[in-house]
Design a protein around this motif. Structure first.
Motif: not given
Length: 73
Positions: A37-56
């Protein structure tokens, strides 16, 4: 039979629910259902979250993020 290794490291989180809500959650599919459900309803594309995680996870960027939070407070 051992479970397959998850694609990302999993961190244990606590969720506060009543017993009735917990039964409903498990009938819906539990953690697997929630992940889908989280993957399906995420407001941003997966690449955005991967970049945020890498930055953190990058210590140099973490200093920048902390400084940015202080300025916004």
């Amino acid at each position: 039979m051992p479970r397959p290794k998850p694609p990302e490291p999993l961190i244990g989180r606590q969720v506060r629910m009543s017993d009735r809500q917990w039964i409903i959650f498990n009938q819906l599919g539990g953690a697997d259902w929630l992940r889908i459900l989280l993957e399906k309803k995420a407001p941003m594309p997966k690449k955005y979250y991967d970049n945020e995680l890498a930055r953190m996870q990058n210590p140099a960027d973490a200093i920048f993020l902390n400084r940015k939070r202080e300025e916004n407070d």
